[in-house]
Write a protein that holds these residues in place. Structure first.
Motif, PDB file in Angstrom:
ATOM      1  N   ARG A 205       0.828  -1.204   0.000  1.00 11.36           N
ATOM      2  CA  ARG A 205       0.000   0.000   0.000  1.00 11.36           C
ATOM      3  C   ARG A 205       0.864   1.256   0.000  1.00 11.36           C
ATOM      4  O   ARG A 205       0.528   2.256  -0.636  1.00 11.36           O
ATOM      5  CB  ARG A 205      -0.921  -0.021   1.229  1.00 11.36           C
ATOM      6  CG  ARG A 205      -2.107  -0.958   1.072  1.00 11.36           C
ATOM      7  CD  ARG A 205      -2.990  -0.980   2.302  1.00 11.36           C
ATOM      8  NE  ARG A 205      -2.302  -1.580   3.433  1.00 11.36           N
ATOM      9  CZ  ARG A 205      -2.827  -1.686   4.662  1.00 11.36           C
ATOM     10  NH1 ARG A 205      -4.043  -1.209   4.892  1.00 11.36           N
ATOM     11  NH2 ARG A 205      -2.154  -2.265   5.640  1.00 11.36           N
ATOM     12  N   ALA A 206       2.002   1.189   0.687  1.00  9.89           N
ATOM     13  CA  ALA A 206       2.903   2.340   0.715  1.00  9.89           C
ATOM     14  C   ALA A 206       3.401   2.678  -0.681  1.00  9.89           C
ATOM     15  O   ALA A 206       3.503   3.857  -1.062  1.00  9.89           O
ATOM     16  CB  ALA A 206       4.075   2.061   1.649  1.00  9.89           C
ATOM     17  N   TRP A 209       0.574   4.349  -2.590  1.00  9.35           N
ATOM     18  CA  TRP A 209       0.447   5.745  -2.186  1.00  9.35           C
ATOM     19  C   TRP A 209       1.491   6.618  -2.876  1.00  9.35           C
ATOM     20  O   TRP A 209       1.189   7.703  -3.352  1.00  9.35           O
ATOM     21  CB  TRP A 209       0.606   5.866  -0.661  1.00  9.35           C
ATOM     22  CG  TRP A 209      -0.457   5.150   0.118  1.00  9.35           C
ATOM     23  CD1 TRP A 209      -1.710   4.802  -0.309  1.00  9.35           C
ATOM     24  CD2 TRP A 209      -0.336   4.667   1.458  1.00  9.35           C
ATOM     25  NE1 TRP A 209      -2.385   4.136   0.675  1.00  9.35           N
ATOM     26  CE2 TRP A 209      -1.580   4.043   1.783  1.00  9.35           C
ATOM     27  CE3 TRP A 209       0.678   4.697   2.427  1.00  9.35           C
ATOM     28  CZ2 TRP A 209      -1.803   3.450   3.028  1.00  9.35           C
ATOM     29  CZ3 TRP A 209       0.440   4.116   3.684  1.00  9.35           C
ATOM     30  CH2 TRP A 209      -0.785   3.497   3.967  1.00  9.35           C
ATOM     31  N   GLN A 210       2.730   6.100  -2.888  1.00  9.20           N
ATOM     32  CA  GLN A 210       3.819   6.884  -3.479  1.00  9.20           C
ATOM     33  C   GLN A 210       3.609   7.079  -4.967  1.00  9.20           C
ATOM     34  O   GLN A 210       3.833   8.166  -5.510  1.00  9.20           O
ATOM     35  CB  GLN A 210       5.164   6.209  -3.214  1.00  9.20           C
ATOM     36  CG  GLN A 210       6.370   7.034  -3.664  1.00  9.20           C
ATOM     37  CD  GLN A 210       6.464   8.357  -2.932  1.00  9.20           C
ATOM     38  OE1 GLN A 210       6.465   8.406  -1.696  1.00  9.20           O
ATOM     39  NE2 GLN A 210       6.536   9.457  -3.685  1.00  9.20           N
ATOM     40  N   LYS A 213       0.919   9.663  -5.493  1.00  7.82           N
ATOM     41  CA  LYS A 213       1.465  10.991  -5.219  1.00  7.82           C
ATOM     42  C   LYS A 213       2.316  11.465  -6.391  1.00  7.82           C
ATOM     43  O   LYS A 213       2.235  12.628  -6.812  1.00  7.82           O
ATOM     44  CB  LYS A 213       2.287  10.962  -3.938  1.00  7.82           C
ATOM     45  CG  LYS A 213       2.869  12.318  -3.571  1.00  7.82           C
ATOM     46  CD  LYS A 213       3.668  12.243  -2.272  1.00  7.82           C
ATOM     47  CE  LYS A 213       4.271  13.607  -1.932  1.00  7.82           C
ATOM     48  NZ  LYS A 213       5.081  13.541  -0.681  1.00  7.82           N
TER      49      LYS A 213
END
Length: 226
Positions: A205-206, A209-210, A213
């Protein structure tokens, strides 16, 4: 052209010669084709009176433009030496050949074990059906003609096989790109993903997200014309 098409092409050349006899126009054309190759192997010019089995398969190689993979010679023994130098000699009577391979014979074979006798005849494999090999040969029989011989895999009198590297002359298959290649390039160019590695691996998930972004930043830069 595919490998099998190249094999079939050179076999077709010998098929066209089936029925030719020593002294006729086709025989003379075969010998003339052999002698046209320069430099002549060992400087020898084959005459119309010579044995011509090796000259026949060599003439086919010359006319089909395949002498880089099919050495030219009028001697069976010398032809084996040339194929050995190319790493394309198979010292195994039980080998199952393919169309376009050359089968070497030794008539002095006693039928015991793997034949190691001196070769004295050669032909080209036309087809293989199960355990049966059909070969086209020049200088065949008392008629000294181009004809067909049928023999069994691992049959008596087989000395071995000269196997031209037809695959080296075949067109290389295009390298196909993975289905995601275009999207991967797009993501790398926009900086959404750092280097595009692990394209088919799961992501955390990280990482999602990145990437979102990064995409948002790239979109804003595009709107501002940066």
């Amino acid at each position: 052209m595919k490998e099998i098409e190249i094999r079939n092409r050179v076999v077709s050349r010998l098929q066209e010669w089936v029925g030719a006899r020593k002294g006729d126009a086709t025989h003379r054309a075969i010998i003339d084709a052999y002698n046209s190759h320069q430099p002549r192997p060992r400087g020898y010019r084959v005459s119309y009176a010579d044995n011509w089995c090796a000259a026949t398969v060599s003439a086919a190689a010359i006319l089909e433009g395949l002498t880089e993979i099919m050495p030219v010679e009028c001697s069976c023994g010398e032809l084996i030496k040339l194929y050995k130098a190319l790493g394309r000699w198979i010292e195994n009577d039980a080998y199952v050949p393919q169309p376009g391979d050359l089968v070497m014979y030794a008539w002095s074979d006693d039928g015991v074990g793997d034949c190691k006798k001196d070769p004295n005849h050669v032909g080209m494999v036309e087809r293989v059906d199960g355990n049966t090999i059909t070969v086209i040969e020049g200088n065949m029989g008392s008629a000294s003609e181009v004809g067909r011989r049928v023999l069994a895999v691992n049959g008596r009198y087989i000395r071995g096989y000269c196997c031209p590297d037809y695959a080296s002359k075949a067109d290389k298959a295009p390298v196909s790109k993975p289905w995601y290649a275009e999207a991967q390039t797009w993501a790398k160019e926009l900086g959404i993903t750092a280097d595009g590695t692990r394209p088919t691996a799961p992501c955390t998930r990280a990482e999602v997200w990145q990437m979102l972004k990064n995409y948002d930043r790239a979109s804003q830069q595009a709107r501002r014309g940066e």
